[in-house]
Motif scaffolding. Structure first.
Motif, PDB file in Angstrom:
ATOM      1  N   HIS A  89       0.895  -1.164   0.111  1.00 10.61           N
ATOM      2  CA  HIS A  89       0.026  -0.006  -0.199  1.00 10.61           C
ATOM      3  C   HIS A  89       0.981   1.290  -0.020  1.00 10.61           C
ATOM      4  CE1 HIS A  89      -3.703  -2.510   0.663  1.00 10.61           C
ATOM      5  NE2 HIS A  89      -2.951  -3.067   1.598  1.00 10.61           N
ATOM      6  N   PRO A  90       1.135   1.719  -1.133  1.00 11.93           N
ATOM      7  CA  PRO A  90       2.195   2.932  -1.103  1.00 11.93           C
ATOM      8  C   PRO A  90       1.387   4.407  -0.346  1.00 11.93           C
ATOM      9  CG  PRO A  90       1.040   2.504  -3.334  1.00 11.93           C
ATOM     10  CD  PRO A  90       0.609   1.292  -2.426  1.00 11.93           C
ATOM     11  N   SER A  91       2.139   4.896  -0.089  1.00  9.88           N
ATOM     12  CA  SER A  91       1.766   6.132   0.603  1.00  9.88           C
ATOM     13  C   SER A  91       1.083   7.228  -0.253  1.00  9.88           C
ATOM     14  CB  SER A  91       3.015   7.078   1.459  1.00  9.88           C
ATOM     15  OG  SER A  91       2.447   8.176   1.916  1.00  9.88           O
ATOM     16  N   PRO A  92      -0.066   7.786  -0.069  1.00 14.77           N
ATOM     17  CA  PRO A  92      -0.789   8.621  -0.950  1.00 14.77           C
ATOM     18  C   PRO A  92       0.012   9.719  -1.329  1.00 14.77           C
ATOM     19  CG  PRO A  92      -1.703   8.750   1.269  1.00 14.77           C
ATOM     20  CD  PRO A  92      -0.785   7.764   1.328  1.00 14.77           C
ATOM     21  N   ALA A 105       2.288  21.382 -14.049  1.00 18.50           N
ATOM     22  CA  ALA A 105       1.792  20.738 -12.870  1.00 18.50           C
ATOM     23  C   ALA A 105       1.034  19.572 -13.204  1.00 18.50           C
ATOM     24  CB  ALA A 105       0.812  22.071 -12.081  1.00 18.50           C
ATOM     25  N   GLY A 106       0.190  19.545 -14.015  1.00 17.03           N
ATOM     26  CA  GLY A 106      -0.493  18.249 -14.621  1.00 17.03           C
ATOM     27  C   GLY A 106       0.387  17.370 -14.871  1.00 17.03           C
ATOM     28  N   CYS A 107       1.684  17.258 -15.372  1.00 16.85           N
ATOM     29  CA  CYS A 107       2.805  16.414 -15.530  1.00 16.85           C
ATOM     30  C   CYS A 107       3.126  16.057 -14.367  1.00 16.85           C
ATOM     31  CB  CYS A 107       3.650  16.686 -16.596  1.00 16.85           C
ATOM     32  SG  CYS A 107       3.195  17.015 -18.271  1.00 16.85           S
ATOM     33  N   LEU A 147       3.371  15.474  -3.476  1.00 17.94           N
ATOM     34  CA  LEU A 147       2.442  16.320  -2.687  1.00 17.94           C
ATOM     35  C   LEU A 147       3.005  17.678  -3.148  1.00 17.94           C
ATOM     36  CD1 LEU A 147       0.387  16.784  -0.570  1.00 17.94           C
ATOM     37  CD2 LEU A 147       2.231  17.092   1.161  1.00 17.94           C
ATOM     38  N   TRP A 148       3.953  18.197  -3.349  1.00 19.93           N
ATOM     39  CA  TRP A 148       4.148  19.674  -3.758  1.00 19.93           C
ATOM     40  C   TRP A 148       3.478  19.697  -5.216  1.00 19.93           C
ATOM     41  CZ3 TRP A 148       6.209  20.512  -8.388  1.00 19.93           C
ATOM     42  CH2 TRP A 148       7.102  19.614  -9.169  1.00 19.93           C
ATOM     43  N   ALA A 149       3.331  18.814  -5.957  1.00 17.27           N
ATOM     44  CA  ALA A 149       2.611  18.939  -7.312  1.00 17.27           C
ATOM     45  C   ALA A 149       1.389  19.025  -6.974  1.00 17.27           C
ATOM     46  CB  ALA A 149       2.850  17.698  -8.309  1.00 17.27           C
ATOM     47  N   ARG A 150       0.701  18.475  -6.013  1.00 16.38           N
ATOM     48  CA  ARG A 150      -0.958  18.816  -6.047  1.00 16.38           C
ATOM     49  C   ARG A 150      -1.053  20.262  -5.338  1.00 16.38           C
ATOM     50  NH1 ARG A 150      -2.814  12.892  -3.336  1.00 16.38           N
ATOM     51  NH2 ARG A 150      -1.724  11.521  -4.830  1.00 16.38           N
ATOM     52  N   LEU A 151      -0.227  20.438  -4.657  1.00 19.25           N
ATOM     53  CA  LEU A 151      -0.054  21.770  -3.884  1.00 19.25           C
ATOM     54  C   LEU A 151      -0.180  23.008  -5.078  1.00 19.25           C
ATOM     55  CD1 LEU A 151       1.262  21.254  -0.441  1.00 19.25           C
ATOM     56  CD2 LEU A 151      -1.051  21.198  -0.919  1.00 19.25           C
ATOM     57  N   PHE A 152       0.917  22.815  -5.676  1.00 23.91           N
ATOM     58  CA  PHE A 152       1.038  23.711  -6.836  1.00 23.91           C
ATOM     59  C   PHE A 152      -0.031  23.591  -7.767  1.00 23.91           C
ATOM     60  CE2 PHE A 152       3.173  24.359 -10.901  1.00 23.91           C
ATOM     61  CZ  PHE A 152       3.738  25.874 -10.817  1.00 23.91           C
ATOM     62  N   GLY A 153      -0.425  22.286  -8.162  1.00 21.65           N
ATOM     63  CA  GLY A 153      -1.732  22.308  -9.081  1.00 21.65           C
ATOM     64  C   GLY A 153      -2.881  23.011  -8.656  1.00 21.65           C
ATOM     65  N   VAL A 154      -3.065  22.890  -7.237  1.00 19.63           N
ATOM     66  CA  VAL A 154      -4.383  23.733  -6.524  1.00 19.63           C
ATOM     67  C   VAL A 154      -4.095  25.177  -6.627  1.00 19.63           C
ATOM     68  CG1 VAL A 154      -5.555  24.164  -4.486  1.00 19.63           C
ATOM     69  CG2 VAL A 154      -5.167  21.730  -5.094  1.00 19.63           C
ATOM     70  N   THR A 155      -2.865  25.473  -6.591  1.00 21.05           N
ATOM     71  CA  THR A 155      -2.659  27.142  -6.675  1.00 21.05           C
ATOM     72  C   THR A 155      -2.730  27.638  -7.878  1.00 21.05           C
ATOM     73  OG1 THR A 155      -1.032  26.703  -4.699  1.00 21.05           O
ATOM     74  CG2 THR A 155      -1.015  28.761  -6.120  1.00 21.05           C
ATOM     75  N   VAL A 191      -9.231  21.989  -9.028  1.00 20.81           N
ATOM     76  CA  VAL A 191      -8.970  22.144  -7.455  1.00 20.81           C
ATOM     77  C   VAL A 191      -9.776  21.398  -6.687  1.00 20.81           C
ATOM     78  CG1 VAL A 191      -9.582  23.981  -5.841  1.00 20.81           C
ATOM     79  CG2 VAL A 191      -8.715  24.590  -8.063  1.00 20.81           C
ATOM     80  N   TRP A 192     -10.925  20.859  -7.078  1.00 19.62           N
ATOM     81  CA  TRP A 192     -11.920  20.068  -6.320  1.00 19.62           C
ATOM     82  C   TRP A 192     -11.437  18.588  -6.333  1.00 19.62           C
ATOM     83  CZ3 TRP A 192     -14.374  15.732  -8.156  1.00 19.62           C
ATOM     84  CH2 TRP A 192     -15.388  14.894  -7.288  1.00 19.62           C
ATOM     85  N   ALA A 193     -10.906  18.039  -7.528  1.00 12.60           N
ATOM     86  CA  ALA A 193     -10.440  16.951  -7.713  1.00 12.60           C
ATOM     87  C   ALA A 193      -9.231  16.510  -7.127  1.00 12.60           C
ATOM     88  CB  ALA A 193     -10.258  16.376  -9.414  1.00 12.60           C
ATOM     89  N   LEU A 194      -8.198  17.500  -7.026  1.00 11.41           N
ATOM     90  CA  LEU A 194      -6.751  17.359  -6.443  1.00 11.41           C
ATOM     91  C   LEU A 194      -7.267  17.477  -4.959  1.00 11.41           C
ATOM     92  CD1 LEU A 194      -4.676  19.650  -8.310  1.00 11.41           C
ATOM     93  CD2 LEU A 194      -4.478  17.163  -8.055  1.00 11.41           C
ATOM     94  N   CYS A 195      -8.209  18.106  -4.379  1.00  8.84           N
ATOM     95  CA  CYS A 195      -8.403  18.111  -2.949  1.00  8.84           C
ATOM     96  C   CYS A 195      -9.105  16.929  -2.271  1.00  8.84           C
ATOM     97  CB  CYS A 195      -9.146  19.464  -2.623  1.00  8.84           C
ATOM     98  SG  CYS A 195      -8.107  20.942  -2.754  1.00  8.84           S
ATOM     99  N   ARG A 196     -10.176  16.493  -3.304  1.00 11.34           N
ATOM    100  CA  ARG A 196     -10.787  15.325  -2.921  1.00 11.34           C
ATOM    101  C   ARG A 196      -9.927  14.282  -2.964  1.00 11.34           C
ATOM    102  NH1 ARG A 196     -14.464  13.335   0.069  1.00 11.34           N
ATOM    103  NH2 ARG A 196     -15.222  11.535  -0.713  1.00 11.34           N
ATOM    104  N   GLY A 197      -8.980  14.008  -4.122  1.00  9.22           N
ATOM    105  CA  GLY A 197      -8.108  13.036  -4.156  1.00  9.22           C
ATOM    106  C   GLY A 197      -7.219  12.784  -3.064  1.00  9.22           C
ATOM    107  N   MET A 198      -6.742  13.898  -2.423  1.00 10.88           N
ATOM    108  CA  MET A 198      -5.907  14.006  -1.299  1.00 10.88           C
ATOM    109  C   MET A 198      -6.540  13.390  -0.043  1.00 10.88           C
ATOM    110  SD  MET A 198      -3.284  17.245  -1.552  1.00 10.88           S
ATOM    111  CE  MET A 198      -4.464  18.393  -2.184  1.00 10.88           C
TER     112      MET A 198
END
Length: 148
Positions: free
Chosen positions: A14-17, A83-85, A92-100, A131-138
């Motif tokens: 189970h890899p870390s999310p 950011a998408g790539c 995690l930094w990519a998700r936060l950057f993506g949301v921003t 934004v919703w999908a990245l936050c919900r996915g996390m």
């Protein structure tokens, strides 16, 4: 018949999310970020070239230079594609950057409405979905993490 239950499991079953994209919403967000980034990139190029595609509404509250908006959308488009790539890698930094960046893209496209309303509103919705999908996915992946 052989069963998978008899095989020894790897220690990283189970890899870390925070290190791998484990949800479909995260992958969908990355795909929409790349799509939105390409659209913003094309939007920026067309605005910088002062194409006849855009119609500027007079006396709108947010009245800015078309070429200036072109550079804003060009830079945001490049950032969204990057950011998408990066989100596909699962960092995690990519998700936060993506949301921003997606949030900034939604704001920029909202202010872009007088120049090309349909295109701008579609990209606002795409960026808000990202934004919703990245936050919900996390959130979903953090709940599924078996480690305390």
């Amino acid at each position: 018949m052989a069963s998978d239950a008899s095989r020894p499991r790897a220690s990283n079953a189970h890899p870390s999310p925070w290190h791998a994209p484990t949800s479909g919403t995260t992958i969908a967000a990355a795909a929409f970020m790349i799509f939105g980034g390409v659209m913003a990139l094309l939007e920026g190029i067309a605005a910088i070239a002062k194409d006849d595609l855009f119609l500027a509404t007079r006396h709108y509250v947010f009245e800015f230079s078309l070429a200036g908006w072109g550079w804003v959308h060009l830079i945001l488009g490049i950032a969204l594609i990057f950011a998408g790539c990066a989100v596909i890698s699962g960092a995690l930094w990519a998700r936060l950057f993506g949301v921003t960046v997606a949030g900034l893209g939604a704001i920029a496209n909202f202010l872009w409405v007088p120049y090309y309303p349909l295109w701008a509103l579609v990209l606002v919705l795409v960026n808000l979905f990202v934004v919703w999908a990245l936050c919900r996915g996390m959130h979903q992946e953090a709940e599924a993490d078996p480690t305390p």
